[in-house]
Enzyme design. Sequence first.
Site, PDB file in Angstrom:
ATOM      1  N   ASN A  69       0.925  -1.161  -0.022  1.00 11.96           N
ATOM      2  CA  ASN A  69       0.051   0.031   0.336  1.00 11.96           C
ATOM      3  C   ASN A  69       0.775   1.296  -0.104  1.00 11.96           C
ATOM      4  O   ASN A  69       1.408   1.634   0.966  1.00 11.96           O
ATOM      5  CB  ASN A  69      -0.851  -0.066   1.245  1.00 11.96           C
ATOM      6  CG  ASN A  69      -1.822   0.889   1.139  1.00 11.96           C
ATOM      7  OD1 ASN A  69      -1.690   2.165   0.397  1.00 11.96           O
ATOM      8  ND2 ASN A  69      -3.033   1.079   2.406  1.00 11.96           N
ATOM      9  N   ARG A  82      -2.763  -1.845  -3.463  1.00 15.26           N
ATOM     10  CA  ARG A  82      -3.713  -0.828  -3.345  1.00 15.26           C
ATOM     11  C   ARG A  82      -3.341   0.069  -4.489  1.00 15.26           C
ATOM     12  O   ARG A  82      -2.510   0.733  -4.617  1.00 15.26           O
ATOM     13  CB  ARG A  82      -3.915  -0.265  -2.173  1.00 15.26           C
ATOM     14  CG  ARG A  82      -4.832   0.867  -2.146  1.00 15.26           C
ATOM     15  CD  ARG A  82      -4.746   1.918  -0.977  1.00 15.26           C
ATOM     16  NE  ARG A  82      -5.632   2.865  -1.052  1.00 15.26           N
ATOM     17  CZ  ARG A  82      -5.213   4.095  -0.461  1.00 15.26           C
ATOM     18  NH1 ARG A  82      -4.214   4.397  -0.060  1.00 15.26           N
ATOM     19  NH2 ARG A  82      -6.246   5.211  -0.548  1.00 15.26           N
ATOM     20  N   HIS A 103     -11.843   5.080  -1.382  1.00 14.89           N
ATOM     21  CA  HIS A 103     -11.698   4.448  -0.138  1.00 14.89           C
ATOM     22  C   HIS A 103     -12.513   3.118  -0.089  1.00 14.89           C
ATOM     23  O   HIS A 103     -13.020   2.767   1.082  1.00 14.89           O
ATOM     24  CB  HIS A 103     -12.223   5.065   1.054  1.00 14.89           C
ATOM     25  CG  HIS A 103     -11.265   6.421   1.309  1.00 14.89           C
ATOM     26  ND1 HIS A 103     -11.712   7.838   1.589  1.00 14.89           N
ATOM     27  CD2 HIS A 103      -9.927   6.562   1.316  1.00 14.89           C
ATOM     28  CE1 HIS A 103     -10.762   8.427   1.930  1.00 14.89           C
ATOM     29  NE2 HIS A 103      -9.677   7.894   1.681  1.00 14.89           N
ATOM     30  N   GLY A 131      -9.615   9.846   8.100  1.00 19.44           N
ATOM     31  CA  GLY A 131      -8.118   9.730   8.348  1.00 19.44           C
ATOM     32  C   GLY A 131      -7.589  11.048   7.923  1.00 19.44           C
ATOM     33  O   GLY A 131      -8.206  12.121   7.338  1.00 19.44           O
ATOM     34  N   SER A 132      -6.329  10.926   7.301  1.00 18.11           N
ATOM     35  CA  SER A 132      -5.840  12.107   6.618  1.00 18.11           C
ATOM     36  C   SER A 132      -6.476  12.319   5.340  1.00 18.11           C
ATOM     37  O   SER A 132      -6.853  13.491   4.750  1.00 18.11           O
ATOM     38  CB  SER A 132      -4.165  11.754   6.203  1.00 18.11           C
ATOM     39  OG  SER A 132      -3.753  12.654   5.606  1.00 18.11           O
ATOM     40  N   ARG A 154      -6.279  18.339   2.002  1.00 16.03           N
ATOM     41  CA  ARG A 154      -7.152  18.699   0.798  1.00 16.03           C
ATOM     42  C   ARG A 154      -8.363  19.571   1.197  1.00 16.03           C
ATOM     43  O   ARG A 154      -8.847  19.297   2.196  1.00 16.03           O
ATOM     44  CB  ARG A 154      -7.541  17.334   0.343  1.00 16.03           C
ATOM     45  CG  ARG A 154      -6.381  16.552  -0.529  1.00 16.03           C
ATOM     46  CD  ARG A 154      -6.897  15.273  -0.996  1.00 16.03           C
ATOM     47  NE  ARG A 154      -6.052  14.201  -0.216  1.00 16.03           N
ATOM     48  CZ  ARG A 154      -6.645  13.010   0.108  1.00 16.03           C
ATOM     49  NH1 ARG A 154      -7.278  12.284  -0.927  1.00 16.03           N
ATOM     50  NH2 ARG A 154      -6.104  11.926   0.783  1.00 16.03           N
ATOM     51  N   ASP A 214      -2.785  17.692  11.646  1.00 13.23           N
ATOM     52  CA  ASP A 214      -2.945  16.508  12.490  1.00 13.23           C
ATOM     53  C   ASP A 214      -4.047  16.721  13.500  1.00 13.23           C
ATOM     54  O   ASP A 214      -3.870  17.884  14.061  1.00 13.23           O
ATOM     55  CB  ASP A 214      -1.485  16.031  13.129  1.00 13.23           C
ATOM     56  CG  ASP A 214      -1.500  14.723  13.985  1.00 13.23           C
ATOM     57  OD1 ASP A 214      -2.608  14.516  14.566  1.00 13.23           O
ATOM     58  OD2 ASP A 214      -0.558  14.052  13.641  1.00 13.23           O
ATOM     59  N   ARG A 241      -4.662  15.276  16.226  1.00 17.35           N
ATOM     60  CA  ARG A 241      -4.313  15.348  17.542  1.00 17.35           C
ATOM     61  C   ARG A 241      -3.648  16.604  17.792  1.00 17.35           C
ATOM     62  O   ARG A 241      -3.825  17.121  19.113  1.00 17.35           O
ATOM     63  CB  ARG A 241      -3.147  14.166  17.614  1.00 17.35           C
ATOM     64  CG  ARG A 241      -3.855  12.695  17.340  1.00 17.35           C
ATOM     65  CD  ARG A 241      -2.573  11.691  17.303  1.00 17.35           C
ATOM     66  NE  ARG A 241      -1.906  11.888  15.967  1.00 17.35           N
ATOM     67  CZ  ARG A 241      -1.113  11.072  15.491  1.00 17.35           C
ATOM     68  NH1 ARG A 241      -0.618   9.951  16.282  1.00 17.35           N
ATOM     69  NH2 ARG A 241      -0.417  11.339  14.506  1.00 17.35           N
ATOM     70  N   ILE A 244      -8.643   8.609  12.406  1.00 16.11           N
ATOM     71  CA  ILE A 244      -9.335   9.668  13.325  1.00 16.11           C
ATOM     72  C   ILE A 244     -10.606   8.774  13.640  1.00 16.11           C
ATOM     73  O   ILE A 244     -11.048   8.949  14.885  1.00 16.11           O
ATOM     74  CB  ILE A 244      -9.578  10.639  12.185  1.00 16.11           C
ATOM     75  CG1 ILE A 244      -8.412  11.821  11.899  1.00 16.11           C
ATOM     76  CG2 ILE A 244     -10.787  11.625  13.216  1.00 16.11           C
ATOM     77  CD1 ILE A 244      -8.688  12.848  11.097  1.00 16.11           C
ATOM     78  N   GLY A 245     -11.325   8.135  12.824  1.00 20.40           N
ATOM     79  CA  GLY A 245     -12.653   7.650  13.239  1.00 20.40           C
ATOM     80  C   GLY A 245     -12.548   6.453  14.458  1.00 20.40           C
ATOM     81  O   GLY A 245     -13.307   6.402  15.213  1.00 20.40           O
ATOM     82  N   GLU A 246     -11.325   5.590  14.159  1.00 20.08           N
ATOM     83  CA  GLU A 246     -11.116   4.755  15.148  1.00 20.08           C
ATOM     84  C   GLU A 246     -10.488   5.212  16.502  1.00 20.08           C
ATOM     85  O   GLU A 246     -10.811   4.786  17.456  1.00 20.08           O
ATOM     86  CB  GLU A 246     -10.254   3.623  14.678  1.00 20.08           C
ATOM     87  CG  GLU A 246     -10.944   3.082  13.641  1.00 20.08           C
ATOM     88  CD  GLU A 246      -9.789   2.124  12.854  1.00 20.08           C
ATOM     89  OE1 GLU A 246      -9.009   1.536  13.641  1.00 20.08           O
ATOM     90  OE2 GLU A 246      -9.759   1.802  11.612  1.00 20.08           O
ATOM     91  N   GLU A 292      -7.663  -2.799   5.152  1.00 16.44           N
ATOM     92  CA  GLU A 292      -7.399  -2.608   3.527  1.00 16.44           C
ATOM     93  C   GLU A 292      -6.469  -3.580   2.977  1.00 16.44           C
ATOM     94  O   GLU A 292      -6.775  -4.446   2.073  1.00 16.44           O
ATOM     95  CB  GLU A 292      -6.899  -1.292   3.177  1.00 16.44           C
ATOM     96  CG  GLU A 292      -8.016  -0.131   3.416  1.00 16.44           C
ATOM     97  CD  GLU A 292      -7.350   1.115   3.330  1.00 16.44           C
ATOM     98  OE1 GLU A 292      -8.046   2.116   2.477  1.00 16.44           O
ATOM     99  OE2 GLU A 292      -6.231   1.576   3.437  1.00 16.44           O
TER     100      GLU A 292
END
Length: 400
Positions: A9, A93, A181, A210-211, A241, A283, A285, A329-331, A379
Amino acid sequence: MSDLILVVNAGSSSIKFKLYRVAGADPALVLGGGMSGIGTAPALTVKDGSGALVENRRFAPDEVPDASAAQHHVADWLIHHVGDQRVAAVGHRVVHGGPVYAEPVRVDDTVLRRLESFIPLAPLHQLGNLDPIRVLRQRRPDLPQVACFDTAFHRGHPELADRFALPRALHDEGVRRYGFHGLSYESVAGRLREIAPETAAGRVVIAHLGSGASLCALQDGRSQDSTMSFTALDGLPMGTRCGALDPGVVLHLIEHKGMTPAEVGHMLYHESGLLGLSGLSNDVRTLLASDRPEAAMAIDFFCRRVAQAAAALAVTLGGLDAIVFTAGIGENAPEIRRRTVAALGWAGLSLDHAANAASAARIDGPGSRAQVWVVPTDEELMIARHTMRLLGRAAPDATA
């Protein structure tokens, strides 16, 4: 000794890989790792299937100045580590399959040329995805390589979901909504079928945050619509983006600000999103830990757009039975989930705050009108499964 399948990936600043052993109908993880910080602070980190550290090596920036050098370092490490064990195939991927590829495909010269023609549709990703394929074809021309596409999961959308309000001739030429995705959504949809089959059969919105970030509407596990479209710029604001943007802004930047198309493209892909909004970082965080008002605004903007997109996709589905958070991020960001679900409170969604703080699998509160889940994505496992199936090494329903 059983065969191995390597999954790659690759991106512009990192290369992730996993090595699986072909064991029955499903691959078993042997090790996984990656080269990060290419060109700035390169580091190769590898862990075995149980999570134990196998390799943690840092390089000088000039030792790994670009993705090509990183690929050679990773290949050398794998060759040394694998030894006499047989790698049966490599799965990759590939972000964009264009209008041609609706399922994984074994790579040959014709396939590679077609995939190269899609580079303008995903300039941030496609070139990096294809480079390892070229390197391996030079080193091991006999080794089967399989391309697995992020766009493939979204093929078969209803026409309403795939169209732009542009002249029909452009759609016929391939200017249409593709969605991305897809490997992540396929992974999460499969996992949801395992842990909550009744929920998976209903109206579900998955938030891959995520990013890169997008949302997907699923009915009975099949994609119906997605926030990303022709390119991976559309939809949600992301790390760097811009997400959805009035196309008049692009015209203004070119016609009145004197920017070239290349300069506009660089800004939209690399200088916008959370980084552009905050002026601080891409980021989450860092932004959550900051006391700067610009950081707080960027987070609020992001969460509002996620909630707005979820509401829009609920219209596509005719309702909402569950929302699922996944990806980095979601997790791992309870605060992002809290703010997003709070913005959907008007629709009757609520959280169990203790479960959310613990990132439990199911985090909706009592009386919530839709379930809320946190489901890790994988993935690479999806790519390994597709590769096995294409080579006839797995049962047809191995990904079900």
